[in-house]
Design an enzyme around this catalytic site. Structure first.
Site, PDB file in Angstrom:
ATOM      1  N   CYS A   1      -8.132  12.492   4.886  1.00  0.00           N
ATOM      2  CA  CYS A   1      -7.884  11.347   4.007  1.00  0.00           C
ATOM      3  C   CYS A   1      -9.082  10.412   3.822  1.00  0.00           C
ATOM      4  O   CYS A   1      -9.271   9.899   2.723  1.00  0.00           O
ATOM      5  CB  CYS A   1      -6.620  10.588   4.420  1.00  0.00           C
ATOM      6  SG  CYS A   1      -6.682   9.852   6.054  1.00  0.00           S
TER       7      CYS A   1
ATOM      8  N   ARG B   1     -12.353  18.375  16.206  1.00  0.00           N
ATOM      9  CA  ARG B   1     -12.189  17.258  17.140  1.00  0.00           C
ATOM     10  C   ARG B   1     -12.570  17.706  18.534  1.00  0.00           C
ATOM     11  O   ARG B   1     -12.197  18.796  18.969  1.00  0.00           O
ATOM     12  CB  ARG B   1     -10.726  16.781  17.167  1.00  0.00           C
ATOM     13  CG  ARG B   1     -10.299  16.228  15.847  1.00  0.00           C
ATOM     14  CD  ARG B   1      -8.906  15.647  15.927  1.00  0.00           C
ATOM     15  NE  ARG B   1      -8.507  15.223  14.602  1.00  0.00           N
ATOM     16  CZ  ARG B   1      -7.350  14.646  14.310  1.00  0.00           C
ATOM     17  NH1 ARG B   1      -6.483  14.418  15.293  1.00  0.00           N
ATOM     18  NH2 ARG B   1      -7.055  14.287  13.091  1.00  0.00           N
TER      19      ARG B   1
ATOM     20  N   GLU C   1     -11.639  17.776  21.833  1.00  0.00           N
ATOM     21  CA  GLU C   1     -10.403  17.479  22.574  1.00  0.00           C
ATOM     22  C   GLU C   1     -10.617  17.473  24.087  1.00  0.00           C
ATOM     23  O   GLU C   1      -9.738  17.075  24.840  1.00  0.00           O
ATOM     24  CB  GLU C   1      -9.300  18.481  22.216  1.00  0.00           C
ATOM     25  CG  GLU C   1      -8.792  18.366  20.783  1.00  0.00           C
ATOM     26  CD  GLU C   1      -7.864  17.170  20.552  1.00  0.00           C
ATOM     27  OE1 GLU C   1      -7.595  16.403  21.490  1.00  0.00           O
ATOM     28  OE2 GLU C   1      -7.427  17.005  19.398  1.00  0.00           O
TER      29      GLU C   1
ATOM     30  N   ARG D   1      -3.593  22.930  20.924  1.00  0.00           N
ATOM     31  CA  ARG D   1      -4.569  21.834  20.934  1.00  0.00           C
ATOM     32  C   ARG D   1      -5.955  22.456  20.984  1.00  0.00           C
ATOM     33  O   ARG D   1      -6.412  22.916  22.014  1.00  0.00           O
ATOM     34  CB  ARG D   1      -4.351  20.872  22.098  1.00  0.00           C
ATOM     35  CG  ARG D   1      -5.277  19.648  22.020  1.00  0.00           C
ATOM     36  CD  ARG D   1      -4.954  18.598  23.052  1.00  0.00           C
ATOM     37  NE  ARG D   1      -3.653  17.999  22.836  1.00  0.00           N
ATOM     38  CZ  ARG D   1      -3.405  17.045  21.942  1.00  0.00           C
ATOM     39  NH1 ARG D   1      -4.364  16.571  21.193  1.00  0.00           N
ATOM     40  NH2 ARG D   1      -2.190  16.572  21.814  1.00  0.00           N
TER      41      ARG D   1
ATOM     42  N   GLU E   1      -3.654  18.147   4.143  1.00  0.00           N
ATOM     43  CA  GLU E   1      -3.388  16.714   4.189  1.00  0.00           C
ATOM     44  C   GLU E   1      -3.036  16.168   2.815  1.00  0.00           C
ATOM     45  O   GLU E   1      -3.915  15.942   1.989  1.00  0.00           O
ATOM     46  CB  GLU E   1      -4.559  15.925   4.793  1.00  0.00           C
ATOM     47  CG  GLU E   1      -4.190  14.440   4.858  1.00  0.00           C
ATOM     48  CD  GLU E   1      -4.976  13.594   5.825  1.00  0.00           C
ATOM     49  OE1 GLU E   1      -5.848  14.121   6.527  1.00  0.00           O
ATOM     50  OE2 GLU E   1      -4.703  12.380   5.860  1.00  0.00           O
TER      51      GLU E   1
ATOM     52  N   ASP F   1       6.328  10.782  13.479  1.00  0.00           N
ATOM     53  CA  ASP F   1       5.880  12.043  14.081  1.00  0.00           C
ATOM     54  C   ASP F   1       6.996  13.065  14.009  1.00  0.00           C
ATOM     55  O   ASP F   1       8.174  12.711  14.172  1.00  0.00           O
ATOM     56  CB  ASP F   1       5.521  11.841  15.564  1.00  0.00           C
ATOM     57  CG  ASP F   1       4.083  11.390  15.756  1.00  0.00           C
ATOM     58  OD1 ASP F   1       3.344  11.251  14.757  1.00  0.00           O
ATOM     59  OD2 ASP F   1       3.687  11.180  16.925  1.00  0.00           O
TER      60      ASP F   1
ATOM     61  N   GLU G   1       3.935  17.519  18.901  1.00  0.00           N
ATOM     62  CA  GLU G   1       3.821  16.894  17.574  1.00  0.00           C
ATOM     63  C   GLU G   1       3.205  17.922  16.640  1.00  0.00           C
ATOM     64  O   GLU G   1       2.062  18.328  16.840  1.00  0.00           O
ATOM     65  CB  GLU G   1       2.931  15.653  17.646  1.00  0.00           C
ATOM     66  CG  GLU G   1       2.696  15.042  16.264  1.00  0.00           C
ATOM     67  CD  GLU G   1       1.526  14.057  16.209  1.00  0.00           C
ATOM     68  OE1 GLU G   1       1.263  13.356  17.203  1.00  0.00           O
ATOM     69  OE2 GLU G   1       0.868  14.027  15.153  1.00  0.00           O
TER      70      GLU G   1
ATOM     71  N   ASN H   1       2.773  14.801  11.011  1.00  0.00           N
ATOM     72  CA  ASN H   1       3.179  13.403  10.914  1.00  0.00           C
ATOM     73  C   ASN H   1       3.150  12.937   9.470  1.00  0.00           C
ATOM     74  O   ASN H   1       2.746  13.689   8.570  1.00  0.00           O
ATOM     75  CB  ASN H   1       2.322  12.513  11.818  1.00  0.00           C
ATOM     76  CG  ASN H   1       0.865  12.576  11.451  1.00  0.00           C
ATOM     77  OD1 ASN H   1       0.500  13.006  10.364  1.00  0.00           O
ATOM     78  ND2 ASN H   1       0.012  12.165  12.358  1.00  0.00           N
TER      79      ASN H   1
ATOM     80  N   CYS I   1      -0.545   9.099   4.132  1.00  0.00           N
ATOM     81  CA  CYS I   1      -0.928  10.504   4.209  1.00  0.00           C
ATOM     82  C   CYS I   1      -0.003  11.214   5.190  1.00  0.00           C
ATOM     83  O   CYS I   1       0.745  10.579   5.930  1.00  0.00           O
ATOM     84  CB  CYS I   1      -2.380  10.638   4.669  1.00  0.00           C
ATOM     85  SG  CYS I   1      -2.652  10.023   6.328  1.00  0.00           S
TER      86      CYS I   1
ATOM     87  N   ARG J   1      -0.155  24.127  14.537  1.00  0.00           N
ATOM     88  CA  ARG J   1       1.018  23.582  15.239  1.00  0.00           C
ATOM     89  C   ARG J   1       2.314  24.124  14.637  1.00  0.00           C
ATOM     90  O   ARG J   1       3.259  24.402  15.371  1.00  0.00           O
ATOM     91  CB  ARG J   1       0.997  22.052  15.193  1.00  0.00           C
ATOM     92  CG  ARG J   1      -0.235  21.439  15.855  1.00  0.00           C
ATOM     93  CD  ARG J   1       0.079  20.844  17.188  1.00  0.00           C
ATOM     94  NE  ARG J   1      -1.111  20.390  17.882  1.00  0.00           N
ATOM     95  CZ  ARG J   1      -1.379  19.119  18.180  1.00  0.00           C
ATOM     96  NH1 ARG J   1      -0.542  18.163  17.821  1.00  0.00           N
ATOM     97  NH2 ARG J   1      -2.468  18.812  18.846  1.00  0.00           N
TER      98      ARG J   1
HETATM   99  P1  ATP Z   1      -2.144  14.418  19.022  1.00  0.00           P
HETATM  100  O1  ATP Z   1      -1.429  13.164  19.417  1.00  0.00           O
HETATM  101  O2  ATP Z   1      -1.383  15.673  19.295  1.00  0.00           O
HETATM  102  O3  ATP Z   1      -3.564  14.450  19.515  1.00  0.00           O
HETATM  103  P2  ATP Z   1      -3.003  13.193  16.637  1.00  0.00           P
HETATM  104  O4  ATP Z   1      -2.157  11.985  16.621  1.00  0.00           O
HETATM  105  O5  ATP Z   1      -4.397  13.111  17.132  1.00  0.00           O
HETATM  106  O6  ATP Z   1      -2.242  14.353  17.432  1.00  0.00           O
HETATM  107  P3  ATP Z   1      -3.304  13.171  13.829  1.00  0.00           P
HETATM  108  O7  ATP Z   1      -4.671  12.660  13.795  1.00  0.00           O
HETATM  109  O8  ATP Z   1      -2.212  12.251  13.493  1.00  0.00           O
HETATM  110  O9  ATP Z   1      -2.979  13.862  15.218  1.00  0.00           O
HETATM  111  O10 ATP Z   1      -3.256  14.499  12.940  1.00  0.00           O
HETATM  112  C1  ATP Z   1      -2.066  14.980  12.349  1.00  0.00           C
HETATM  113  C2  ATP Z   1      -1.747  16.391  12.704  1.00  0.00           C
HETATM  114  O11 ATP Z   1      -2.911  17.194  12.930  1.00  0.00           O
HETATM  115  C3  ATP Z   1      -0.968  16.529  13.977  1.00  0.00           C
HETATM  116  O12 ATP Z   1       0.380  16.248  13.744  1.00  0.00           O
HETATM  117  C4  ATP Z   1      -1.188  17.970  14.300  1.00  0.00           C
HETATM  118  O13 ATP Z   1      -0.361  18.774  13.494  1.00  0.00           O
HETATM  119  C5  ATP Z   1      -2.608  18.208  13.872  1.00  0.00           C
HETATM  120  N1  ATP Z   1      -3.547  18.138  14.999  1.00  0.00           N
HETATM  121  C6  ATP Z   1      -4.137  17.047  15.508  1.00  0.00           C
HETATM  122  N2  ATP Z   1      -4.944  17.356  16.535  1.00  0.00           N
HETATM  123  C7  ATP Z   1      -4.866  18.705  16.674  1.00  0.00           C
HETATM  124  C8  ATP Z   1      -5.466  19.654  17.558  1.00  0.00           C
HETATM  125  N3  ATP Z   1      -6.330  19.263  18.477  1.00  0.00           N
HETATM  126  N4  ATP Z   1      -5.156  20.961  17.433  1.00  0.00           N
HETATM  127  C9  ATP Z   1      -4.285  21.368  16.479  1.00  0.00           C
HETATM  128  N5  ATP Z   1      -3.687  20.530  15.614  1.00  0.00           N
HETATM  129  C10 ATP Z   1      -3.961  19.215  15.706  1.00  0.00           C
HETATM  130 ZN    ZN Z   2      -4.781  10.772   6.981  1.00  0.00          ZN
HETATM  131 MG    MG Z   3      -5.312  13.508  18.979  1.00  0.00          MG
END
Ligand code: ATP
Ligand code: ZN
Ligand code: MG
Length: 503
Positions: free
Chosen positions: A304, A334, A336, A345, A353, A416, A434, A437, A462, A469
């Site tokens: 976004c 990311r 992680e 993850r 998006e 979520d 999750e 969202n 968004c 996931r």
């Molecule tokens: P989480 O709390 O699990 O770290 P987030 O709040 O960081 O998620 P957002 O930034 O809101 O996630 O991104 C929206 C979506 O992107 C999540 O609902 C998930 O489907 C996906 N997502 C986020 N991080 C990851 C990841 N590390 N691996 C796979 N999918 C991911």
């Molecule tokens: Zn966004």
């Molecule tokens: Mg996260």
């Protein structure tokens, strides 16, 4: 509340008529205070002295912080001295700038800020003194930003460690547990996937890729296309400027993958590097570090921000509202770190998006239609056991981005979607995944990117559809055997590619 600003001005040369300075300083200071502090408290020039081409002034105020008064004073004084004595103000700085402010709560431990300073407090009454503020810091409101930072850090001390706000909205019917293994382990066993060559990334073979793309098709054909969303294709690198505007830069610097560029593409300049590769058969890291720049951008974190950049500075015609677009080209990266697990993850994942921009009422109505469409996918096609929850990160509540009232009224904020993963244990006590969202963020981003409409308020939001996931949630509940999959999903998936046979 008393604020006190000491400032040193350097003139471009000595004054021809020093005796004219006194009345000019007093009059200019009075006007500057009147224009900037005015009736909003008492402000005044409390001291001044001149020596050679240096002028010292002290402004005090019980209202607005006096740096705006200083700026107005300097500008006007320069103009007047230019006219009467052919002398200007070359530069100015503040050796000491002190301010008082009230905190929302008393600090629990010391607060550090990255500027020379002293910070003291009695209960919630704080005093901050900044040393050696140069001209850019005075022009760019560093004192106000330093105060905001101290307040934010103190607030953070009080909510850190607390869970994010979570309240259950809806639950699907409970479903029979048909499978209770970790789906990534199972995919690994069947050689459907292989851990990637770099951190937290996966290679999906034909079968896994087919299922993954099936998820993508379902999202498009069941949710996005029927609601009138159109695809955009965005660049994969985010500029620092974009992430400064969204706030990601200050919020998540430790989660980004950064992009560096070669300093040159001239093969001659790279000769030592290539020769070392040939001789050692390795990548000479030190040599490489000399040949590339520091980070110049960020690999896509979420899509976004760049969609907002696309709209920045533009006025969207009423007929194009609500604007409904989605990106599925940029891949999210990311860092992680310790959290990585299987396909759920990862450091590189694929999200669709959707982003929506429109009048507040239209977005609230759109959210209902999105929820209904998503619901149909998860109930009737994937047949998941899932739930939704209203979540708002504490920092959003605290920083006023989403007020408690908004949160209670469920207007601005995030929903979520979580799926039960049987392999993690009982549904009541295990952590659910999750898998996507959905947010409405109000005018936070339309403001930050100056996106306008012909009339009325413009909000945005968004939804992050995490395809890895979706896939893990589905396989974790249904297993890897197509015969056990819901009929509607089997129809969507069609014939699976033959697994590649490895000997
Ligand atoms: P989480 O709390 O699990 O770290 P987030 O709040 O960081 O998620 P957002 O930034 O809101 O996630 O991104 C929206 C979506 O992107 C999540 O609902 C998930 O489907 C996906 N997502 C986020 N991080 C990851 C990841 N590390 N691996 C796979 N999918 C991911
Ligand atoms: Zn966004
Ligand atoms: Mg996260």
């Amino acid at each position: 509340m008393e604020h006190r600003l000491e400032a040193d001005l350097t003139l471009s040369g000595p004054l021809k008529d020093p005796s004219a300075l006194g009345p000019l300083v007093t009059k200019t200071a009075e006007e500057a205070v009147q224009r900037t502090i005015g009736a909003k408290g008492e402000g005044r020039l409390t001291e001044w002295s001149a020596e050679g081409d240096h002028l010292k002034v002290v402004f005090e105020s019980t209202g607005a912080r006096p740096h705006q008064a200083l700026l107005a004073f300097v500008r006007r004084l320069g103009e007047e001295l230019g006219k009467s004595q052919k002398v200007g103000v070359r530069t100015f700085r503040s050796p000491k700038y002190r301010t008082h402010f009230t905190l929302s709560a008393a600090p629990e431990k010391p607060v550090a800020i990255p500027l020379p300073h002293r910070l003291t407090h009695r209960g919630t009454e704080a005093t901050l003194e900044l040393d050696d503020l140069e001209e850019p810091g005075l022009r760019d409101n560093w004192m106000d930003r330093a105060v905001a930072l101290v307040k934010e850090k103190v607030e953070r001390q009080h909510y850190e460690g607390k869970e994010q706000f979570w309240s259950l909205l809806t639950s699907s019917p409970r479903r029979e547990t048909a499978f209770a293994k970790d789906p990534t382990e199972e995919m690994l066993r069947r050689l459907w996937v292989r851990p990637g060559p770099t951190k937290g990334k996966w290679f999906l073979g034909p079968t896994a890729a087919h299922l993954f793309r099936t998820m993508e098709r379902i999202a498009r054909e069941e949710v996005l296309d029927p609601l009138g969303f159109h695809e955009v294709v965005q660049p994969h690198h985010d500029s620092f400027d974009i992430l400064l505007r969204t706030g990601h830069m200050e919020g998540l610097p430790g989660e980004f993958y950064y992009v560096a560029e070669p300093k040159t593409r001239d093969p001659v300049a790279w000769e030592r590097f290539t020769d070392l590769v040939k001789i050692t058969g390795e990548v000479p890291k030190d040599e490489l570090a000399k040949m590339v720049t520091g980070p110049t951008a960020v690999s896509c974190y979420a899509q976004c921000p760049t969609i907002y950049w696309w709209l920045s500075g533009r006025t969207i015609a009423t007929e194009s509202l609500p604007l409904l677009v989605y990106d599925k080209s940029a891949v999210s990266n990311r860092y992680e770190s310790g959290g990585r697990h299987g396909l759920e993850r990862v450091d590189e994942f694929h999200r669709i998006e959707p982003v929506y921009v429109g009048a507040p009422d239209d977005l609230v109505a759109l959210r209902e239609r999105l929820l209904e469409r998503y619901g149909r996918v998860f109930n009737d096609i994937l047949e998941l056991e899932w739930r939704t929850a209203w979540v708002t990160p504490f920092y959003m509540q605290q920083s006023g981005q989403v007020g408690l009232e908004d949160s209670k009224a469920h207007v601005k904020g995030t929903i979520d979607f979580e799926a039960y993963l049987p392999y993690r244990g009982p549904r009541e006590t295990s952590e659910w995944l999750e898998f996507q969202n959905l947010s409405i963020v109000g005018d936070k981003y339309t403001k930050a990117f100056s996106i306008k409409t012909q009339k009325g308020e413009l909000w945005s939001g968004c939804s992050g559809i995490g395809l890895e996931r979706w896939l893990t949630a589905f396989l974790a509940q249904k297993g890897l055997d197509p015969d056990a999959w819901p009929a509607a999903f089997r129809d969507y998936a069609g014939t699976l590619p033959h697994d590649v046979k490895f000997l």
